[in-house]
Design a protein around this motif. Sequence first.
Motif, PDB file in Angstrom:
ATOM      1  N   VAL A 318      32.025  43.321  44.220  1.00 55.77           N
ATOM      2  CA  VAL A 318      33.465  43.568  44.125  1.00 55.77           C
ATOM      3  C   VAL A 318      34.096  43.590  45.519  1.00 55.77           C
ATOM      4  O   VAL A 318      35.177  43.016  45.738  1.00 55.77           O
ATOM      5  CB  VAL A 318      33.739  44.887  43.380  1.00 55.77           C
ATOM      6  CG1 VAL A 318      35.212  45.282  43.491  1.00 55.77           C
ATOM      7  CG2 VAL A 318      33.337  44.751  41.911  1.00 55.77           C
ATOM      8  N   GLU A 319      33.445  44.237  46.478  1.00 54.63           N
ATOM      9  CA  GLU A 319      33.998  44.311  47.837  1.00 54.63           C
ATOM     10  C   GLU A 319      34.186  42.914  48.428  1.00 54.63           C
ATOM     11  O   GLU A 319      35.206  42.635  49.079  1.00 54.63           O
ATOM     12  CB  GLU A 319      33.077  45.147  48.728  1.00 54.63           C
ATOM     13  CG  GLU A 319      33.170  46.643  48.432  1.00 54.63           C
ATOM     14  CD  GLU A 319      32.161  47.452  49.218  1.00 54.63           C
ATOM     15  OE1 GLU A 319      32.491  48.586  49.632  1.00 54.63           O
ATOM     16  OE2 GLU A 319      31.016  46.978  49.401  1.00 54.63           O
ATOM     17  N   GLN A 433      42.154  44.602  36.033  1.00 54.16           N
ATOM     18  CA  GLN A 433      41.696  43.627  35.045  1.00 54.16           C
ATOM     19  C   GLN A 433      40.839  42.540  35.692  1.00 54.16           C
ATOM     20  O   GLN A 433      39.777  42.167  35.182  1.00 54.16           O
ATOM     21  CB  GLN A 433      42.894  42.987  34.339  1.00 54.16           C
ATOM     22  CG  GLN A 433      42.522  42.008  33.245  1.00 54.16           C
ATOM     23  CD  GLN A 433      41.710  42.650  32.138  1.00 54.16           C
ATOM     24  OE1 GLN A 433      42.086  43.702  31.638  1.00 54.16           O
ATOM     25  NE2 GLN A 433      40.606  42.039  31.776  1.00 54.16           N
ATOM     26  N   VAL A 434      41.286  42.034  36.838  1.00 53.91           N
ATOM     27  CA  VAL A 434      40.583  40.933  37.491  1.00 53.91           C
ATOM     28  C   VAL A 434      39.296  41.403  38.161  1.00 53.91           C
ATOM     29  O   VAL A 434      38.253  40.747  38.050  1.00 53.91           O
ATOM     30  CB  VAL A 434      41.505  40.248  38.516  1.00 53.91           C
ATOM     31  CG1 VAL A 434      40.729  39.217  39.350  1.00 53.91           C
ATOM     32  CG2 VAL A 434      42.673  39.583  37.813  1.00 53.91           C
ATOM     33  N   TYR A 435      39.338  42.550  38.835  1.00 54.08           N
ATOM     34  CA  TYR A 435      38.207  42.939  39.682  1.00 54.08           C
ATOM     35  C   TYR A 435      37.329  44.061  39.136  1.00 54.08           C
ATOM     36  O   TYR A 435      36.196  44.228  39.602  1.00 54.08           O
ATOM     37  CB  TYR A 435      38.713  43.329  41.081  1.00 54.08           C
ATOM     38  CG  TYR A 435      39.270  42.161  41.832  1.00 54.08           C
ATOM     39  CD1 TYR A 435      38.437  41.168  42.341  1.00 54.08           C
ATOM     40  CD2 TYR A 435      40.644  42.024  42.019  1.00 54.08           C
ATOM     41  CE1 TYR A 435      38.948  40.080  43.020  1.00 54.08           C
ATOM     42  CE2 TYR A 435      41.161  40.932  42.698  1.00 54.08           C
ATOM     43  CZ  TYR A 435      40.310  39.966  43.195  1.00 54.08           C
ATOM     44  OH  TYR A 435      40.818  38.882  43.863  1.00 54.08           O
ATOM     45  N   LEU A 436      37.817  44.818  38.171  1.00 52.74           N
ATOM     46  CA  LEU A 436      37.048  45.988  37.749  1.00 52.74           C
ATOM     47  C   LEU A 436      36.756  46.048  36.257  1.00 52.74           C
ATOM     48  O   LEU A 436      35.930  46.865  35.833  1.00 52.74           O
ATOM     49  CB  LEU A 436      37.800  47.268  38.162  1.00 52.74           C
ATOM     50  CG  LEU A 436      38.089  47.418  39.662  1.00 52.74           C
ATOM     51  CD1 LEU A 436      38.959  48.639  39.903  1.00 52.74           C
ATOM     52  CD2 LEU A 436      36.777  47.526  40.449  1.00 52.74           C
ATOM     53  N   SER A 437      37.391  45.215  35.449  1.00 51.10           N
ATOM     54  CA  SER A 437      37.220  45.328  33.998  1.00 51.10           C
ATOM     55  C   SER A 437      35.845  44.877  33.532  1.00 51.10           C
ATOM     56  O   SER A 437      35.389  45.258  32.458  1.00 51.10           O
ATOM     57  CB  SER A 437      38.290  44.488  33.283  1.00 51.10           C
ATOM     58  OG  SER A 437      38.132  43.117  33.592  1.00 51.10           O
ATOM     59  N   TRP A 438      35.148  44.084  34.327  1.00 51.34           N
ATOM     60  CA  TRP A 438      33.882  43.482  33.920  1.00 51.34           C
ATOM     61  C   TRP A 438      32.669  44.129  34.581  1.00 51.34           C
ATOM     62  O   TRP A 438      31.524  43.708  34.346  1.00 51.34           O
ATOM     63  CB  TRP A 438      33.899  41.989  34.273  1.00 51.34           C
ATOM     64  CG  TRP A 438      34.369  41.727  35.671  1.00 51.34           C
ATOM     65  CD1 TRP A 438      35.662  41.653  36.094  1.00 51.34           C
ATOM     66  CD2 TRP A 438      33.555  41.563  36.833  1.00 51.34           C
ATOM     67  NE1 TRP A 438      35.713  41.437  37.451  1.00 51.34           N
ATOM     68  CE2 TRP A 438      34.430  41.383  37.922  1.00 51.34           C
ATOM     69  CE3 TRP A 438      32.175  41.542  37.059  1.00 51.34           C
ATOM     70  CZ2 TRP A 438      33.965  41.183  39.217  1.00 51.34           C
ATOM     71  CZ3 TRP A 438      31.719  41.348  38.349  1.00 51.34           C
ATOM     72  CH2 TRP A 438      32.605  41.167  39.412  1.00 51.34           C
TER      73      TRP A 438
END
Length: 598
Positions: A318-319, A433-438
């Motif tokens: 993610v970073e 939604q883009v970076y943390l939902s998955w």
Amino acid sequence: MAADEPIPVFTTVQDAHPIPAIAAREALRYAQLTDHYTSLFGHRPTHIARAPGRVNIIGEHIDYALFGVCPMAVEQDVLIACGPQSTTAEEQHGHVNARNLHPKYQPKEFMPTLSPVIPITSSEGDTIHISEDPSASHNVQWHIDIDKTQLRWESYVKAGYYGVLERFFKPVPSSALESMPKPVDILVTGSVPAGSGLSSSAAMVVASTLAFLAVNDKLTVDQATGEERPLSKGELVEMAVENEKRVGVNSGGMDQAASVTSRPTSALYISFFPFFDVESVALPITRTNPKAVFVCANSLVVSDKVVGAKTRYNLRVVETLVSARILARLLNLTALLSPSYPTKKFTLREVLSAYLGVAEIKGERQPALSVEEVKEGLESLLKESGRLRARVLREGIKFDANDEAQEAEVVDEGLTMEEMVQFSGMDEDEFRQVYLSWVDVEATHFQLYKRTLHVLSEALRVLEFRAACLSFANHEDEDADLPESTLEILGALMTSSQKSCSELYECSCPELDTLTSLARSSPGAYGSRLTGAGWGGCTISLVAEDKVGEFVSRLRREYGPYRGLGDEELAEVVFATRPGSGAFGECTFILRTRDWVG
């Protein structure tokens, strides 16, 4: 190209292992596995799938940023004997009876089911609309229960099965299946130490994927057309990468590619963008004076990507992704930020492409930057990475990429979640939604600058390592020994990589730092670094071949966890290897035992 080659299928151990001494040893191993299988299930296996572990020589934590890496296969591997169950009962279609030769792993049985699809929102923020017609084929999907919160051996078997089901057993419009997966008995064994950093998880998923492909006769079926066509190594890599995500690991593909495409005598340069490619890179270590080998040493600290993923592996993913977006905004790379760009979740490699003004498209062969252009671009982009320093962002400091004082500043406290959202240019809902939902991550401060500095500098080291190997391979006198300075150049790059992994990417641990430090100061050593995900697992050191005994003795005396180990125990955790020694002609393969008589 290696990725386009078909997956090898052998019918004799001698074909799979052309070196007689190795063939004799492995024939006994396969025979014992076959005997165990027959005793457990009452019938012989039809296939044995093999996938080796790998050691990454250089290029850590950059594959998921889509930069190239340089791994090689090791001798340790995973074997899965498999065959269809004798039952023909319809209700048993797809049933799996899984056993593991290691006594600590309990027998498991499971069966996939077809379940209704639940409407979801994609990671790009788009709602996926599902028809309410229950007869529509896209309203059902395969489901196998995998608990991502626990480390279970059968989860990797299930992950491999998932991809085969989804690609080759899709429901047809009538909500029925054109064909059903066979009920399967499998028996697993392996010599890749779990949590060692030699990618036992990828080897397990690759072998599992292969086993289910083979037993269901899908190794020679085009998944799109259904026509006869050998499945390629590149397709297997793609399947294995997606399959490993089922156990909660967002892998970049290096481990799977190394396990599938490695060749003897060479390391690999694996590139992922704009298209997957594998290049054999001859290592000069057999032509130097002195000759050298790589020594793998297990820290005995178990490293598992799943356990602690939200504060380690997945957090780093993610970073780096958020770093790519913020850096693109700071550099005004409008092509990436345009609504027409295929994804909002682009990587640092895609930032490099846009930075150089080349519209590379994932999956397309043209346009594509040359290796030399990537190297020059990295050297330039590295200077721009300082824009991601928390102080520069917060205080709006004017950044000068040519200011050596700014460039030398490494200490950085990182950004809070709120600051990341702010500098991304997204609103909070879209960002999450883009970076943390998955993926699940956990941190108070996110180290975007340090992670970016590592990724870009490590990608550059990989290219320097590759270039050094190629220049030595093209030495004008092929029969002359290469000087010891050859090893010093390669070793220095490995040592620099360890420093970056420890200080910038923070994926080392005290034991790895100690072990690599001891290694570098040991007789005959030229360089040492962690290999694999880090936070434990293995180190890899470049060592003069005639000094390996002294090298191992030093580690045994001075590395605490090795004291008290017997000779056999020590040999399992510290061993020398050359590139491709685990491949023996082909790396990942299927042995078709129904044609094998011994």
